[in-house]
Design a protein around this motif. Structure first.
Motif, short mmCIF file in Angstrom:
data_model
loop_
_atom_site.label_atom_id
_atom_site.label_comp_id
_atom_site.label_asym_id
_atom_site.label_seq_id
_atom_site.Cartn_x
_atom_site.Cartn_y
_atom_site.Cartn_z
N GLU A 31 0.19 2.68 -1.18
CA GLU A 31 0.72 3.65 -0.30
C GLU A 31 0.98 2.74 0.98
O GLU A 31 2.03 3.16 1.78
CB GLU A 31 -0.11 4.69 0.34
CG GLU A 31 -0.17 5.69 -0.87
CD GLU A 31 -1.36 6.54 -0.93
OE1 GLU A 31 -1.37 7.91 -1.49
OE2 GLU A 31 -2.57 6.38 0.01
N ASN A 32 0.10 2.01 1.71
CA ASN A 32 0.53 0.89 2.63
C ASN A 32 1.81 0.15 2.63
O ASN A 32 2.65 0.20 3.47
CB ASN A 32 -0.79 0.10 2.80
CG ASN A 32 -1.61 0.59 3.94
OD1 ASN A 32 -1.47 0.39 5.18
ND2 ASN A 32 -2.70 1.17 3.54
N LEU A 33 2.09 -0.34 1.15
CA LEU A 33 3.20 -0.93 0.72
C LEU A 33 4.43 -0.24 0.83
O LEU A 33 5.40 -0.66 1.20
CB LEU A 33 2.93 -1.75 -0.47
CG LEU A 33 2.11 -2.92 -0.68
CD1 LEU A 33 1.81 -3.27 -1.88
CD2 LEU A 33 2.39 -3.90 0.47
N GLN A 34 4.22 1.01 0.44
CA GLN A 34 5.43 2.02 0.40
C GLN A 34 5.84 2.23 1.92
O GLN A 34 7.07 2.33 2.31
CB GLN A 34 5.10 3.21 -0.42
CG GLN A 34 5.01 3.17 -1.91
CD GLN A 34 4.23 4.22 -2.59
OE1 GLN A 34 3.79 5.08 -1.85
NE2 GLN A 34 4.20 4.01 -3.81
N LEU A 35 4.68 2.58 2.82
CA LEU A 35 4.97 2.94 3.99
C LEU A 35 5.55 1.43 4.79
O LEU A 35 6.43 1.56 5.97
CB LEU A 35 3.75 3.08 4.76
CG LEU A 35 3.49 4.48 4.95
CD1 LEU A 35 2.00 4.79 5.51
CD2 LEU A 35 4.62 5.63 5.47
N GLY A 36 5.62 0.34 4.30
CA GLY A 36 6.14 -0.80 4.83
C GLY A 36 7.66 -0.86 4.73
O GLY A 36 8.10 -1.38 5.56
N ALA A 37 8.12 -0.22 3.64
CA ALA A 37 9.33 0.02 3.53
C ALA A 37 10.20 1.17 4.05
O ALA A 37 11.23 1.56 3.69
CB ALA A 37 9.76 -0.10 2.05
N TYR A 38 9.53 1.61 5.21
CA TYR A 38 10.07 3.06 5.87
C TYR A 38 11.54 2.89 6.42
O TYR A 38 11.99 3.94 6.28
CB TYR A 38 8.96 3.22 7.04
CG TYR A 38 9.19 2.64 8.18
CD1 TYR A 38 9.90 3.38 9.40
CD2 TYR A 38 8.62 1.43 8.52
CE1 TYR A 38 9.82 2.63 10.63
CE2 TYR A 38 8.62 0.78 9.64
CZ TYR A 38 9.35 1.54 10.76
OH TYR A 38 9.13 0.77 11.75
N THR A 39 12.03 1.79 6.78
CA THR A 39 13.19 1.51 7.13
C THR A 39 14.43 1.68 5.93
O THR A 39 15.47 1.64 6.34
CB THR A 39 13.35 0.67 8.03
OG1 THR A 39 13.19 -0.73 7.30
CG2 THR A 39 12.30 0.39 9.18
N ARG A 40 13.70 1.51 4.90
CA ARG A 40 14.61 1.39 3.92
C ARG A 40 15.03 2.60 2.92
O ARG A 40 14.18 3.56 2.67
CB ARG A 40 14.37 0.21 3.05
CG ARG A 40 14.04 -1.02 3.49
CD ARG A 40 13.16 -2.00 2.78
NE ARG A 40 13.95 -2.29 1.49
CZ ARG A 40 13.26 -2.81 0.50
NH1 ARG A 40 11.87 -3.33 0.57
NH2 ARG A 40 13.75 -2.91 -0.69
N ASN A 41 16.19 2.78 2.15
CA ASN A 41 16.40 3.78 1.53
C ASN A 41 16.58 3.63 -0.05
O ASN A 41 16.69 4.25 -0.73
CB ASN A 41 17.66 4.63 1.89
CG ASN A 41 17.50 5.15 3.43
OD1 ASN A 41 16.59 5.80 3.55
ND2 ASN A 41 18.43 5.13 4.01
N ASP A 42 16.26 2.22 -0.16
CA ASP A 42 16.72 1.65 -1.45
C ASP A 42 15.50 1.88 -2.41
O ASP A 42 14.77 0.84 -2.85
CB ASP A 42 17.24 0.28 -1.41
CG ASP A 42 16.42 -0.67 -0.71
OD1 ASP A 42 15.53 -0.04 0.12
OD2 ASP A 42 16.32 -1.78 -1.03
N LYS A 43 15.30 3.15 -2.91
CA LYS A 43 13.98 3.46 -3.67
C LYS A 43 13.76 2.47 -4.93
O LYS A 43 12.90 2.06 -5.27
CB LYS A 43 14.04 4.94 -4.24
CG LYS A 43 13.87 5.64 -2.92
CD LYS A 43 13.74 7.24 -3.44
CE LYS A 43 13.40 8.08 -1.95
NZ LYS A 43 13.17 9.63 -2.41
N ALA A 44 14.80 2.14 -5.77
CA ALA A 44 14.80 1.33 -6.82
C ALA A 44 14.28 0.08 -6.60
O ALA A 44 13.60 -0.53 -7.42
CB ALA A 44 16.05 1.22 -7.52
N THR A 45 14.67 -0.58 -5.39
CA THR A 45 14.20 -1.91 -5.38
C THR A 45 12.97 -1.97 -4.45
O THR A 45 12.11 -2.85 -4.56
CB THR A 45 15.20 -2.68 -4.40
OG1 THR A 45 15.78 -2.01 -3.28
CG2 THR A 45 16.64 -2.89 -5.14
#
Length: 237
Positions: free
Chosen positions: A97-111
């Motif tokens: 969950e922390n890693l997913q939050l780290g990508a909060y500025t991104r919309n590219d769910k696949a990558t």
């Protein structure tokens, strides 16, 4: 070569107290730079100033764009990730969950999913602990998570504040080895504030020494490590 980060005549303040005095330095893209100095010298404040977390005057430019008028969130979106001292992970959330939050500025769910697996390749311990709450990890694992979460932003520049703090020497060596790998393979520029001067100078290609809010020495890391004054003041020999 055009500097990725260019700082000129930077002053920083906490209330009426001036913490930085006319700092000027630059980082080239792909570089690994360390900022050395004693406690209270202004190293942490320098990183906070880049992220516009303290009141400043002077010029800070990232890839030619001024940062001083931007919000911290906007600065992050430009490609600057900050790993603060104390790690700053969300302790009640799991590693993943922390890693997913780290990508909060991104919309590219696949990558994002593939990037999480890439972080696990750098830090296999995190994969073993991916369902574990961050607050129950060891200090070294929490630091690994903090670095991995910052990398999830896909930054061009990463600011690291005392990444070795409170960690055992073997863990520190492993962490710094991975940071060097990230710099080489991911082409992420690193600005590392570090008390372990000897290890930081082994890793870096450029170094600055700061005292009481002023840069007093600058040069190649090897040159700085061979300087007698630096050896006596920071390396202990």
């Amino acid at each position: 070569m055009t500097a990725l980060l260019n700082v000129k005549d930077l002053r920083a303040y906490y209330g009426q107290v001036q913490a930085l005095h006319s700092l000027s330095f630059s980082l080239n893209e792909g570089s690994l730079t360390t900022l050395l100095g004693a406690n209270g010298a202004g190293k942490t404040t320098t990183l906070r100033a880049i992220c516009n977390m303290v009141r400043t005057t002077g010029t800070i430019e990232f890839d030619g764009r001024p940062l001083t008028s931007r919000s911290t969130e906007n600065i992050v979106s430009l490609g600057i990730a900050h790993v603060p001292q104390g790690r700053g992970t969300f302790t009640t959330l799991t590693v993943e969950e922390n890693l997913q939050l780290g990508a909060y500025t991104r919309n590219d769910k696949a990558t994002i999913a593939s990037d999480i697996e890439r972080m696990y390749a750098y830090f296999p311990k995190l994969k073993e602990r991916h369902t574990q709450q961050a607050g129950t990890l060891s200090g070294g694992e929490q630091q690994m998570l903090a670095v991995a979460r910052a990398l999830m932003l896909r930054p061009r520049l990463m600011l690291l504040d005392e990444p070795s703090f409170g960690l055992a020497p073997l863990i520190v060596r492993d962490l710094f080895k991975i940071l060097g790998q990230i710099n080489r393979e991911e082409k992420v520029s690193l600005l590392v504030v570090e008390q372990n001067a000897q290890l930081a100078l082994e890793l870096a290609d450029q170094a600055y020494v700061i005292e009481t809010g002023r840069i007093v020495m600058a040069g190649g890391a090897k040159e700085i490590s061979n300087d007698e004054n630096v050896r006596k003041s920071y390396l202990g020999y």
